[in-house]
Design an enzyme around this catalytic site. Structure first.
Site, PDB file in Angstrom:
ATOM      1  CE  LYS A 182      -3.747   0.078   2.658  1.00  0.00           C
ATOM      2  NZ  LYS A 182      -4.551  -0.176   3.886  1.00  0.00           N
ATOM      3  CE1 TYR A 219      10.828  -1.868  -0.339  1.00  0.00           C
ATOM      4  CE2 TYR A 219      12.519  -3.057  -1.534  1.00  0.00           C
ATOM      5  CZ  TYR A 219      12.112  -1.941  -0.841  1.00  0.00           C
ATOM      6  OH  TYR A 219      12.995  -0.897  -0.643  1.00  0.00           O
TER       7      TYR A 219
END
Ligand code: UDP
Length: 327
Positions: free
Chosen positions: A92, A146
């Site tokens: 996010k 990531y």
């Protein structure tokens, strides 16, 4: 007086950026939700009249009053163990968080620099990595949360540049170290130094033949500062091309710390890149930048920092439920 918003302000790199911009005479607004950041990294700045701080998660709508000239987006968990622990926040902050900050930059007519990473190259099939290499990333591997969030961040940033004429900068950061790293974030340098300080064995994952190229944070901050003030909007590698195997790196830490502990070998975590070294021709040419600090010098400064931490910080086990990672 120019104003800069720095997200991830209480983290390792964010806090050093706050220091740099305060020293350059900017008004600095720090923002952090303190999931992985620590207020002690910026405690010394609170007395400064040009510094203010918001405890806020950039994944939610961001409001900052007044003018902003620059935004630096450095909020994100950044160690493999962190993004295994909090994968959804990791996704996010670099997707929704980046979108919110790009929107804010538009409203404020600010220039924005986003922190990307060598992880966009994944387990690279080209070596060293130039900015033109597209990478080799597994979206559903443990690092996917990531890597893909950062790849999305780059795509989103360049789209705002192209569609809205927003002034954008993208730095691809390679392994960086220095004071204010978390001792127990699982990354190799604090892991080895922490083990030496606690009198534990030094844990090498795999056979230690995998390589990394470590940049001292002062060099990195200088590169980022120059990139922000340049007019270069495509991604730029900033890192130190001095490459070393993890096995040799362990030897350097053993020598530096004088530990008598032995080296033990553990399984290589899934998706761990075999090699990594930045090609920094672009940074040399465009920014006139290259790293200046030798590893021996940077490691000494970093070791001195870790040595003065309290016993409590030294013993803090941040990942006791993640033993599987450290098999
Ligand atoms: N590593 C290791 N022992 C440790 C921690 C890490 O051998 O206790 C290795 C890890 O497997 C990787 C390298 O050191 O190959 C760098 O790991 P780090 O987590 O610092 O960052 P990465 O560059 O992998 O994102």
């Amino acid at each position: 007086m120019k104003s800069v918003l720095i997200t991830g302000a209480a983290g390792f790199l964010g806090s050093h950026l706050c220091d740099r911009f305060i020293n350059e005479g900017y008004r600095v607004i720090g923002m952090d939700n303190l999931i992985t950041g620590d207020l002690k990294n910026i405690e010394h700045l609170f007395a400064h009249e040009s510094f203010s701080f918001y405890n806020h998660d950039v994944s939610s709508f961001i409001h900052v009053p007044g003018k902003l000239d620059y935004i630096l987006h450095f909020a994100s968990p950044a160690s493999p163990i962190d993004y295994l622990k909090i994968p959804i926040q990791t996704l996010k902050v670099s997707s929704l968080g980046t979108h919110n900050l790009l929107g804010l930059a538009r409203v404020k007519k600010a220039r924005i620099l986003v922190a990307s990473t060598s992880e966009v190259y994944g387990n690279p099939l080209e070596h060293p990595q130039t900015e033109e290499y597209w990478g080799n990333v597994n979206p559903v591997g443990p690092r996917g949360v990531y890597d893909e969030a950062k790849r999305f961040q780059e795509a989103m940033t360049i789209a705002y540049n192209r569609i809205h004429n927003l002034e954008t900068r993208i730095v691809r950061i390679f392994n960086t170290y220095g004071p204010r790293m978390r001792l127990n974030d699982g990354r190799v340098l604090p892991a080895f130094i922490g083990q030496a300080l606690r009198g534990e064995d030094i844990t090498i994952f795999g056979d230690g033949s995998q390589t990394r190229s470590f940049c001292f944070m002062d060099d990195l901050i200088e590169g980022i500062y120059r990139l922000l003030l340049s007019d270069y909007s495509l991604p730029m590698n900033i890192g130190n091309p001095d490459e070393i195997s993890i096995k040799d790196f362990a030897e350097e830490i053993i020598k530096l710390t004088g530990t008598n502990q032995k080296v033990v070998f553990k399984d290589l975590p899934e998706g761990d890149p075999e090699k990594r070294r930045p090609d920094i021709s672009k940074a040399k040419e465009v920014l006139g930048w290259e790293p200046k600090v030798q590893r021996s010098e940077g490691l000494k400064i970093t070791y001195d920092y870790f040595k003065q931490l309290s016993e409590e910080e030294l013993r803090k086990n941040e990942h006791k439920n993640f033993d599987a990672y450290f098999r």
